[in-house]
Each structure stands twice: as C-alpha cells, then as structure tokens.
Enzyme design. Structure first.
Site, PDB file in Angstrom:
ATOM      1  N   LEU A  42       0.868  -1.171   0.000  1.00 48.80           N
ATOM      2  CA  LEU A  42       0.000   0.000   0.000  1.00 48.80           C
ATOM      3  C   LEU A  42       0.908   1.224   0.000  1.00 48.80           C
ATOM      4  CD1 LEU A  42      -2.775  -0.796   2.675  1.00 48.80           C
ATOM      5  CD2 LEU A  42      -2.949  -0.982   0.191  1.00 48.80           C
ATOM      6  N   ASP A  43       0.477   2.272  -0.666  1.00 47.60           N
ATOM      7  CA  ASP A  43       1.239   3.518  -0.635  1.00 47.60           C
ATOM      8  C   ASP A  43       1.384   4.007   0.805  1.00 47.60           C
ATOM      9  OD1 ASP A  43       1.393   3.552  -3.402  1.00 47.60           O
ATOM     10  OD2 ASP A  43      -0.442   4.732  -3.623  1.00 47.60           O
ATOM     11  N   ARG A  44       2.427   4.763   1.066  1.00 47.67           N
ATOM     12  CA  ARG A  44       2.674   5.264   2.417  1.00 47.67           C
ATOM     13  C   ARG A  44       1.463   5.990   2.990  1.00 47.67           C
ATOM     14  NH1 ARG A  44       6.963   9.960   2.937  1.00 47.67           N
ATOM     15  NH2 ARG A  44       5.215  11.001   1.916  1.00 47.67           N
ATOM     16  N   THR A  58      -1.707   5.653   2.129  1.00 49.03           N
ATOM     17  CA  THR A  58      -2.937   4.873   2.110  1.00 49.03           C
ATOM     18  C   THR A  58      -2.990   4.028   3.375  1.00 49.03           C
ATOM     19  OG1 THR A  58      -2.931   4.741  -0.305  1.00 49.03           O
ATOM     20  CG2 THR A  58      -4.279   3.132   0.862  1.00 49.03           C
ATOM     21  N   ARG A  84      -6.061   5.489  -7.707  1.00 48.27           N
ATOM     22  CA  ARG A  84      -5.828   6.929  -7.765  1.00 48.27           C
ATOM     23  C   ARG A  84      -5.916   7.453  -9.196  1.00 48.27           C
ATOM     24  NH1 ARG A  84      -0.366   7.386  -4.364  1.00 48.27           N
ATOM     25  NH2 ARG A  84      -0.547   9.584  -4.960  1.00 48.27           N
TER      26      ARG A  84
END
Length: 303
Positions: free
Chosen positions: A142-144, A146, A243
C-alpha cells in the site's frame, strides 16, 4: 438476523482464559456481549481490540467475525494477551504462516531509501520480541499515505505461493475513498491501460500503450455537492490504479498530491483498504477481513 446461544464449557479458567463453545451462528461481538457477564461493552471491545480473544485457537479482532456452531471461543482474563504495540500498525490476524495487519497513514509497506519507518521492520521487531523464528515477507503493498489491510508471509515458501498465485488466491480487495466532487453515477467500471513515464507518473490510455490493462469497479456510497464516498473493487492490482482511475472519472481522490486537484479536506490521502479476502496459501481456507470506514471519512457525509 443472527440467532445464537452460547454454552460455557466449564466455569474453570484454564491459564489466562475462560472457554466457551458456540451453539448457534452469530457475529463475534454480539456473541461476547450476550455471554460475558459483568463486563461493559467498552471493556469487551478493548479485549477484542487488544487481541485477547481466540477462536479455535487463533487470535481474532474482527467485531463481525462470524462464529459457527462448534467453534471454541477463549476470552483472556486481561485486556491484552501480547505486548505488541505500535501507533502505525495493528495486527488483525496471525497464524504460523502469515499475518494480516491494518496500517495507518504515514508508514511504508517496506523499507525504501533512507526511511526506516515501515511495516516490515515493525513486524520483524515483534517477531524477534516474541521469539518467533521468522521474518515478514512482503507480498503486496500500500502507498505510504494509504491506510488499511495488508497481508505478510512469515516464511519464503508462503511468500512464493502468494507471489505466483496472487490472482487465484485473492478473491476480493476493496477500498473506500473520499473523492472530489459529486459522483452522480451509482456505480460503474473504469478499464484502460496504465503505464509509467520516465518521471514515474502513471498515466492511462484507452488503447494499448504497452502498459498493463487495469480494471476497477466502483460504487457510490454517499455524496454531497462537494464530495463523494466511493467504494472501489479491484479486478486487477496495478500501481496507483485506484488513484489514476478515480482521476479518470473526473473525481480524484482527495488529498492526492500526485493525481489530485488540490482538494484536501482531511489533510491526508483519503484512501483506505477496508476489505481483503483470500484463500489461505497453505490450508486453502477462505479468509475474509474488513475494517470500518475511517471515522473522518464518515463524518463528512453524516448529515
């Protein structure tokens, strides 16, 4: 509606737990509230969140975990049954092969560059402290910025099963997002090709551009004239897929500095991975995990 009665196996407390046997189907929290005498709802929830509840020998923290007849429930006499503490990571489920966590905003899935704040490092420290001879192996990211659910393998064999069979093993992944503007559609699908440019910006194309085909299904949960609460279900799992597809819809995720329009009502990327469902890579058992929609998201639509 679920109906349930619980049978206490014995009034004797074995070690640090009191044991019960499920007689009829019911969600875990309702089951505990109906069974444990003399404890407030808040204390029972604290025990559940503190990993003090076991179902068939496995720690469970999901309030809505569905109990079935014959299952054994063990309730810790203390609020917590382990020493795991992290402001950024919560352990949702753990067995000898894998661990499912819920991560907060602001922590990476794994180390990158000079940053030391990452989920893998937090889990590795926990494994060492609890004398588990294993390491956390990343199987997805997961993105930082998110938040939400992730699964890590605890050995290389399990990691390899995840890596080579990910699309067969994972049968449902869903996110919820606050997006900019009013989404008038009740639902739909976004499908196109995604490819990174030299600046690592992911852009989409309606025709094959040499990138990867990506499919996202969406369902609008709530809306105002300024924002919408949208559920996204991934059919494919590409980098920055939600996104980019949200921006393609004309409604970028709020707080998205890379693909957004500057709309930042909560001062965070408003994207949360709230559902993760997969077949256990070793046992084949269906594993289904959900987390609540973040309170800050819901409050925007409470009126």
């Amino acid at each position: 509606m679920y109906l349930c009665t619980m049978k206490k196996i014995s009034s004797q407390k074995v070690g640090e737990y009191t044991h019960y046997e499920v007689k009829e189907e019911k969600p875990l929290l309702e089951y505990l509230l109906a069974t444990i005498q003399g404890q407030s709802r808040s204390k029972i929830k604290a025990t559940l969140q503190g990993r003090g509840i076991k179902v068939d020998g496995k720690v469970v923290t999901q309030f809505d975990y569905l109990l079935k007849p014959g299952m054994k429930v063990a309730v810790s006499k203390t609020k917590r049954n382990d020493s795991f503490k992290s402001r950024y990571v919560k352990i949702v489920y753990e067995d000898r092969f894998l661990v499912v966590v819920e991560k907060e905003v602001g922590i990476l899935s794994m180390a990158a560059g000079h940053s030391s704040l990452n989920v893998k490092a937090v889990l590795d420290k926990y494994f060492a402290q609890t004398r588990q001879k294993c390491r956390a192996h990343v199987v997805h990211r997961l993105d930082r910025d998110t938040s939400g659910l992730m699964v890590y393998a605890k050995d290389l064999d399990t990691e390899q099963v995840f890596e080579h069979n990910w699309h067969d093993i994972v049968f449902d992944r869903r996110y919820v997002a606050v997006v900019s503007g009013e989404v008038v559609e009740e639902g739909g699908t976004v499908a196109n090709w995604l490819k990174d440019n030299k600046a690592y910006f992911t852009y989409s194309s309606p025709v094959d551009n040499g990138g990867k085909y990506a499919v996202t299904h969406f369902h609008t949960l709530a809306r105002t004239t300024e924002h919408s609460l949208v559920e996204f279900k991934l059919e494919t799992g590409r980098k920055n897929q939600i996104r980019v597809h949200s921006a393609d819809m004309g409604h970028p995720v709020c707080g998205d500095e890379k693909y957004g329009n500057g709309d930042d009502p909560l001062h965070r990327l408003c994207l949360h991975a709230f559902m993760l469902c997969f077949y256990h890579p070793v046992t084949g058992e269906p594993m289904e995990f959900t987390t609540p929609i973040p309170t800050s998201f819901r409050k925007m639509f409470s009126k």
